[in-house]
Each structure stands twice: as C-alpha cells, then as structure tokens.
Design a protein around this motif. Structure first.
Motif, mmCIF file in Angstrom:
data_model
loop_
_atom_site.group_PDB
_atom_site.id
_atom_site.type_symbol
_atom_site.label_atom_id
_atom_site.label_comp_id
_atom_site.label_asym_id
_atom_site.label_seq_id
_atom_site.Cartn_x
_atom_site.Cartn_y
_atom_site.Cartn_z
ATOM 1 N N UNK A 86 -37.643 -12.106 -18.121
ATOM 2 C CA UNK A 86 -37.064 -13.092 -18.955
ATOM 3 C C UNK A 86 -35.806 -13.836 -17.873
ATOM 4 N N UNK A 87 -35.762 -15.083 -18.012
ATOM 5 C CA UNK A 87 -34.526 -15.917 -17.053
ATOM 6 C C UNK A 87 -33.371 -15.219 -17.023
ATOM 7 N N UNK A 88 -32.770 -14.395 -18.106
ATOM 8 C CA UNK A 88 -31.594 -13.639 -18.190
ATOM 9 C C UNK A 88 -31.738 -12.500 -17.245
ATOM 10 N N UNK A 89 -33.194 -12.173 -16.809
ATOM 11 C CA UNK A 89 -33.056 -11.107 -15.914
ATOM 12 C C UNK A 89 -32.522 -11.434 -14.413
ATOM 13 N N UNK A 90 -32.446 -12.742 -14.204
ATOM 14 C CA UNK A 90 -32.143 -13.330 -12.779
ATOM 15 C C UNK A 90 -31.170 -12.460 -12.445
ATOM 16 N N UNK A 91 -31.131 -11.915 -11.245
ATOM 17 C CA UNK A 91 -29.732 -11.415 -10.537
ATOM 18 C C UNK A 91 -30.325 -10.627 -9.323
ATOM 19 N N UNK A 92 -29.137 -10.118 -8.633
ATOM 20 C CA UNK A 92 -28.976 -9.326 -7.248
ATOM 21 C C UNK A 92 -29.184 -7.854 -8.105
ATOM 22 N N UNK A 93 -30.206 -7.162 -7.756
ATOM 23 C CA UNK A 93 -30.645 -5.854 -8.106
ATOM 24 C C UNK A 93 -30.174 -4.657 -7.042
ATOM 25 N N UNK A 94 -29.240 -4.121 -7.492
ATOM 26 C CA UNK A 94 -28.717 -3.085 -6.236
ATOM 27 C C UNK A 94 -29.114 -1.339 -6.801
ATOM 28 N N UNK A 95 -29.328 -0.831 -5.856
ATOM 29 C CA UNK A 95 -29.752 0.618 -5.901
ATOM 30 C C UNK A 95 -28.374 1.418 -5.777
ATOM 31 N N UNK A 96 -27.949 2.200 -6.273
ATOM 32 C CA UNK A 96 -26.666 3.034 -6.052
ATOM 33 C C UNK A 96 -26.928 4.526 -6.621
ATOM 34 N N UNK A 97 -26.060 5.365 -5.464
ATOM 35 C CA UNK A 97 -25.999 6.801 -5.841
ATOM 36 C C UNK A 97 -24.336 7.061 -5.485
ATOM 37 N N UNK A 98 -24.264 8.505 -5.716
ATOM 38 C CA UNK A 98 -22.881 8.907 -5.671
ATOM 39 C C UNK A 98 -23.246 10.423 -4.942
ATOM 40 N N UNK A 99 -22.672 10.533 -4.026
ATOM 41 C CA UNK A 99 -22.678 11.854 -3.263
ATOM 42 C C UNK A 99 -21.613 12.476 -2.637
ATOM 43 N N UNK A 100 -21.194 13.536 -2.597
ATOM 44 C CA UNK A 100 -19.859 14.027 -2.106
ATOM 45 C C UNK A 100 -18.498 13.116 -2.420
ATOM 46 N N UNK A 101 -18.462 12.682 -3.555
ATOM 47 C CA UNK A 101 -17.306 12.082 -4.228
ATOM 48 C C UNK A 101 -17.324 10.463 -3.638
ATOM 49 N N UNK A 102 -18.325 10.051 -2.992
ATOM 50 C CA UNK A 102 -18.591 8.597 -2.593
ATOM 51 C C UNK A 102 -19.455 7.973 -3.150
ATOM 52 N N UNK A 103 -19.256 6.524 -3.325
ATOM 53 C CA UNK A 103 -20.276 5.661 -3.731
ATOM 54 C C UNK A 103 -21.105 4.914 -2.523
ATOM 55 N N UNK A 104 -22.500 4.976 -2.851
ATOM 56 C CA UNK A 104 -23.215 4.403 -1.788
ATOM 57 C C UNK A 104 -23.976 3.299 -2.454
ATOM 58 N N UNK A 105 -24.065 2.084 -1.859
ATOM 59 C CA UNK A 105 -24.956 1.096 -2.430
ATOM 60 C C UNK A 105 -25.786 0.416 -1.475
ATOM 61 N N UNK A 106 -26.966 -0.070 -1.931
ATOM 62 C CA UNK A 106 -27.653 -0.975 -1.069
ATOM 63 C C UNK A 106 -26.956 -2.439 -1.103
ATOM 64 N N UNK A 107 -27.878 -3.329 -0.177
ATOM 65 C CA UNK A 107 -27.344 -4.524 0.001
ATOM 66 C C UNK A 107 -28.022 -5.423 -0.932
ATOM 67 N N UNK A 108 -28.706 -4.985 -1.717
ATOM 68 C CA UNK A 108 -29.329 -5.850 -2.998
ATOM 69 C C UNK A 108 -30.563 -6.497 -2.674
ATOM 70 N N UNK A 109 -31.258 -6.969 -3.691
ATOM 71 C CA UNK A 109 -32.561 -7.863 -3.631
ATOM 72 C C UNK A 109 -32.740 -8.717 -4.753
ATOM 73 N N UNK A 110 -32.978 -9.982 -4.343
ATOM 74 C CA UNK A 110 -32.690 -10.918 -5.407
ATOM 75 C C UNK A 110 -34.067 -11.304 -6.095
ATOM 76 N N UNK A 111 -33.840 -11.107 -7.431
ATOM 77 C CA UNK A 111 -34.803 -11.270 -8.366
ATOM 78 C C UNK A 111 -34.614 -12.475 -9.371
ATOM 79 N N UNK A 112 -35.406 -13.363 -9.276
ATOM 80 C CA UNK A 112 -35.211 -14.988 -9.758
ATOM 81 C C UNK A 112 -36.563 -15.039 -10.787
ATOM 82 N N UNK A 113 -36.250 -15.345 -12.092
ATOM 83 C CA UNK A 113 -37.169 -15.531 -13.194
ATOM 84 C C UNK A 113 -37.096 -16.899 -13.595
ATOM 85 N N UNK A 114 -37.780 -17.820 -13.330
ATOM 86 C CA UNK A 114 -37.923 -19.097 -13.612
ATOM 87 C C UNK A 114 -39.230 -19.721 -13.396
#
Length: 115
Positions: A86-114
């Motif tokens: 749906x158009x409302x799914x348009x966003x940058x999608x990020x992968x995340x995990x937490x290890x050793x008490x620290x947060x880890x994020x990816x750089x993101x990938x753009x998804x555009x629904x239009x």
C-alpha cells in the motif's frame, strides 16, 4: 563486530510485491533476534516484524497477513517478503539487532509504493 546491510528496495505499484533482505556479519547470528523497522518521511521509526533466534515470529498489526519475515542462519540472512503493498508502506526499511548490550542498525533500503 556486527554489521547489517539491507538490499532489495525499490519502486512498486500498489497491490504489488517486493522482497527486502538483510545480510549480517558476526559469529552468533543464529541466536540473534532480528527485527525489521521502517521510517516514513516525517514520521517516527516504527516496528514492522521480528524473528527470534529460536524461530518465533511477531508482526505489527499494520502488516500482519501481508508481510512475511524469515531467516537463513547458514547464510546469515534475514528476509522480509511484502505483498499487497500500500502507499502507506512507503518508507526506508531498516534491519536491527541487539547484541552484547548494543544496538546495531543497517543503513536502510528505500521502498516506495506508488502508481
């Protein structure tokens, strides 16, 4: 060191499908809880789906029945299959995990629904 790299975003028409992936580095991937978040323009980052190290899965209500999260521990990959977008799914999608008490994020990938 944990590194997460997303790929697979793009432009898709409403009702279409798209898959995004997250490649991880690190020795203990199989035990990590892997999470997908997304952030639309001007909005807060929001939770999308999670797959636990033990295999349990949870989804946000907004994507339940349309999105499927999965993982391949041998390849250290996490996937998000998105259908009936749906158009409302348009966003940058990020992968995340937490290890050793620290947060880890990816750089993101753009998804555009239009159309």
């Amino acid at each position: 060191q944990v590194q997460l790299v997303e790929s697979g975003g793009g432009l898709v028409q409403p009702g279409g499908s798209l898959n995004v992936s997250c490649a991880a580095s690190g020795a203990y991937f199989s035990r990590w809880d892997m999470v997908w978040y997304r952030q639309a323009p001007g909005k807060e980052r929001e939770y999308v789906a999670q797959i636990f190290g033990g295999g349990n899965i949870e989804y946000a209500d907004s994507v339940k029945g349309r999105f499927t999260i999965s993982r391949d521990n041998a390849k250290k990959m996490t996937y998000l299959q998105m259908k009936n977008l749906k158009p409302e799914d348009t966003a940058v999608y990020y992968c995340y995990t937490r290890e050793w008490g620290r947060d880890f994020w990816g750089q993101g990938t753009q998804v555009t629904v239009s159309s």
